[in-house]
Enzyme design. Structure first.
Site, PDB file in Angstrom:
ATOM      1  N   ASP A   1     -52.523   7.050 -17.712  1.00  0.00           N
ATOM      2  CA  ASP A   1     -53.105   6.865 -19.041  1.00  0.00           C
ATOM      3  C   ASP A   1     -54.002   5.627 -19.142  1.00  0.00           C
ATOM      4  O   ASP A   1     -53.666   4.562 -18.621  1.00  0.00           O
ATOM      5  CB  ASP A   1     -51.934   6.720 -20.034  1.00  0.00           C
ATOM      6  CG  ASP A   1     -52.381   6.573 -21.470  1.00  0.00           C
ATOM      7  OD1 ASP A   1     -52.868   7.549 -22.033  1.00  0.00           O
ATOM      8  OD2 ASP A   1     -52.240   5.459 -22.031  1.00  0.00           O
TER       9      ASP A   1
ATOM     10  N   GLU B   1     -56.995   8.946 -16.070  1.00  0.00           N
ATOM     11  CA  GLU B   1     -57.774   9.063 -17.301  1.00  0.00           C
ATOM     12  C   GLU B   1     -58.649   7.834 -17.482  1.00  0.00           C
ATOM     13  O   GLU B   1     -58.168   6.755 -17.806  1.00  0.00           O
ATOM     14  CB  GLU B   1     -56.855   9.186 -18.532  1.00  0.00           C
ATOM     15  CG  GLU B   1     -57.668   9.456 -19.788  1.00  0.00           C
ATOM     16  CD  GLU B   1     -57.126   8.834 -21.070  1.00  0.00           C
ATOM     17  OE1 GLU B   1     -57.504   9.299 -22.152  1.00  0.00           O
ATOM     18  OE2 GLU B   1     -56.351   7.868 -20.997  1.00  0.00           O
TER      19      GLU B   1
END
Ligand code: GLC
Ligand code: MG
Length: 577
Positions: free
Chosen positions: A223, A296
């Protein structure tokens, strides 16, 4: 020549032409599917999806041909950012179930041949995490786990140390009474950033990775990678202000500043290489299929390409490719499509694999972003481009954004703004319950309520109904998925070109096999294109392999390659005969 060596020579010839996929890594041609656990399937009637719900529905993932599924966070969390605020990195949140439920999910997934990937949130924890509490208390072991600063005093008034703004609006610094200092948070004030300049933090996070890999997950979606490091503090422990973006006039808004000191610091790339080493450490320890990283990062392509690795280090196998997701819009013409596809293919380092992400839990859905009449076309593109496809739950059904009023809005990114601004910030519209059937609440829950409203069109857009309609979005998706088993689509070359502003063509070819050509009319005009004038085809006739409900042609119909008729927004996959 001796019989055996003849055979060996033949084998090596074949191997040259067609390397066995097992040798090159399962993930290289995989279909990834993102599950947002709160909204996939609720098994206990509380209106929030859970692990047992996912386990029940794994056969559906099998039905649509998913290789691996990544789950948004399922760890203990006060849910200030719906799980992206982790309070304990080693535990399952009771909303989702128990560790036993998770182990049962892993076991069932393994039986079905589906790999489970978890979301790993390295940038921050929850402020309710034990590590943060100890840090705030000044505990020797944890005091430098987070980024602390006493701030500055201007005219006798205490102020944050600098002008940095959080992604979710307002200062990146929040005062903590106990510690008598500000802590840094790039996102919500309940998401304090870790201090990655402290080696103990890196060691702690490596242990998180090892823990879940040893349980049997095959890797992580990592993330918010660009936010992990901030610039190093100067000799006084101070951080520089970020410069203004002149185009933005809202001093609370993230876009007000140019984030040169808080995003894409070079250490971040190195950290991804360190995390990859843990994947390989566990590959060596446990054997079996490769563990993977999906990272990401939204950012410039030259930075993203570094995530793949370099001459001396391996990095993320799958640095998410958001080119199409971030840059296409309703008015994009075929040249835009082609250019964005080429951007990735042409810049990717030798020997790496492309991936294509068309949706996630943070971005408007395909049908809302690019038009409901382009859903099949986009899925045809996604599933016939080379490499890895990534689908967000519901995109295979053609789910679209759901309007949610200010009163019903729960996403912190929207709630921290106001009634005028929230709609373009809110991520709730793409996080609504998955539509399984035409039963109450779309068959998502047996309970009376759902944590976000169910789409009003669920009677039409749901798994049960779409299974029964031959050219539904779901059935087209499934046909495309089967087609991906063809050697040409798995390993063939790719040639992408815009034939005109209105028509995009993607050709896949492999010596000795049929070629496939995806042709997409992005416009509202009727188009006739000559494919053999743009591609060398070796066949004057082509066969329709996948059509949509916009087509007047049917599967197995034939057409001359020099005159392929396309109706408005029609997309088809053709093959050489
Ligand atoms: C990522 C997630 C997003 C989350 C943020 C903070 O961008 O995709 O949902 O809010 O990180 O963790
Ligand atoms: Mg539940």
């Amino acid at each position: 020549m001796h019989g055996v060596s003849k055979l060996l020579a033949l084998c090596s010839l074949l191997a040259l032409a067609l390397p066995a996929l097992a040798e090159v890594g399962w993930w290289r041609t995989a279909q990834f599917y993102q599950i947002y656990p709160r909204s996939f399937k609720d098994s206990d009637g509380d209106g929030v999806g859970d692990l047992n719900g996912i386990t029940q529905q794994l056969p559906y993932l099998k039905e649509i041909g998913v290789t691996a599924t990544w789950l948004s966070p399922i760890f203990t969390s006060p849910m200030a950012d719906f799980g992206y605020d982790v309070a304990n990195f080693f535990e399952i949140d009771s909303t989702f179930g128990t560790m036993e439920d998770f182990e049962a999910l892993l076991q069932r997934a393994q039986q079905l041949g589906i790999k489970i990937i978890l979301d790993f949130v390295p940038n921050h924890s929850s402020d309710e995490c034990e590590w943060f509490k100890r840090s705030a208390a000044g505990d020797e072991e944890y005091k430098d786990f987070y980024v602390w600063h006493t701030g500055k005093v201007v005219n006798g008034i205490r102020e944050p140390p600098n002008n940095w703004i959080s992604v979710f609006r307002g200062s990146q610094w929040t005062w903590n009474d106990e510690r008598q200092a500000y802590y840094l948070h790039q996102f919500h004030h309940k998401q304090p950033d870790f201090n990655y300049r402290n080696p103990k933090v890196i060691e702690a996070m490596k242990d998180v990775l090892r823990f879940w890999l040893r349980k049997g997950v095959y890797g992580f979606r990592v993330d918010a990678v660009p936010h992990v490091y901030e610039v190093e503090a100067d000799e006084n422990g101070d951080f520089p202000d970020e410069p203004r973006n002149e185009w933005n006039n809202d001093p609370e808004d993230y876009g007000y500043l140019d984030h040169i000191y808080t995003t894409h610091q070079p250490e971040t790339i190195e950290l991804v290489y360190i995390f990859r080493e843990i994947m390989e450490e566990i590959d060596a320890e446990l054997g079996g299929d490769d563990r993977v990283l999906l990272t990401e990062a939204y950012g410039p392509l030259d930075v993203l390409m570094q995530y793949y690795g370099n001459e001396t280090a391996r990095g993320s196998q799958i640095p998410f490719n958001f080119e199409l997701l971030s840059n296409l819009n309703n008015n994009s013409n075929a040249y835009h499509y082609s250019e964005l596809i080429h951007n990735w293919l042409d810049k990717m380092p030798e020997g790496q694999v492309a991936n294509w992400v068309l949706g996630n839990h943070d971005q408007s859905r395909i049908g809302s972003r690019l038009g409901a009449d382009r859903i099949d076309a986009i899925n045809m593109m996604l599933l016939t481009l080379p490499g890895i496809s990534v689908t967000y739950q519901g995109e295979e059904l053609g789910m679209t954004d759901v309007f949610i009023s200010w009163e019903d809005t729960v996403d912190p990114q929207a709630c921290q703004s106001n009634e005028e601004e929230f709609a373009h910030l809110s991520r709730d519209p793409v996080r609504t319950p998955f539509q399984w059937s035409d039963e109450a609440n779309a068959g998502f829950t047996s309970g009376p309520n759902t944590w976000l409203p169910v789409a009003t069109d669920f009677n039409l857009v749901n798994v049960k109904r779409e299974r029964s309609i031959p050219l539904s979005h779901l059935n087209i998706y499934k046909q495309l998925r089967s087609l991906r088993d063809e050697p040409t689509l798995k390993q063939g070359d790719v040639d992408v070109t815009a034939i005109s502003p209105n028509v995009l063509a993607i050709k896949r070819s492999l010596s000795g096999y049929s070629s496939y050509i995806t042709v997409i009319n992005v416009s509202d005009d009727v188009e006739t294109v000559s494919l053999d004038s743009v591609f060398p085809l070796l066949s004057t006739k082509l066969r329709y392999v996948v059509v949509s409900d916009k087509s007047i042609r049917r599967t197995n119909d034939e057409t001359f390659a020099n005159s392929v008729l396309l109706l408005p927004k029609e997309a088809v996959v053709l093959s050489t005969i």
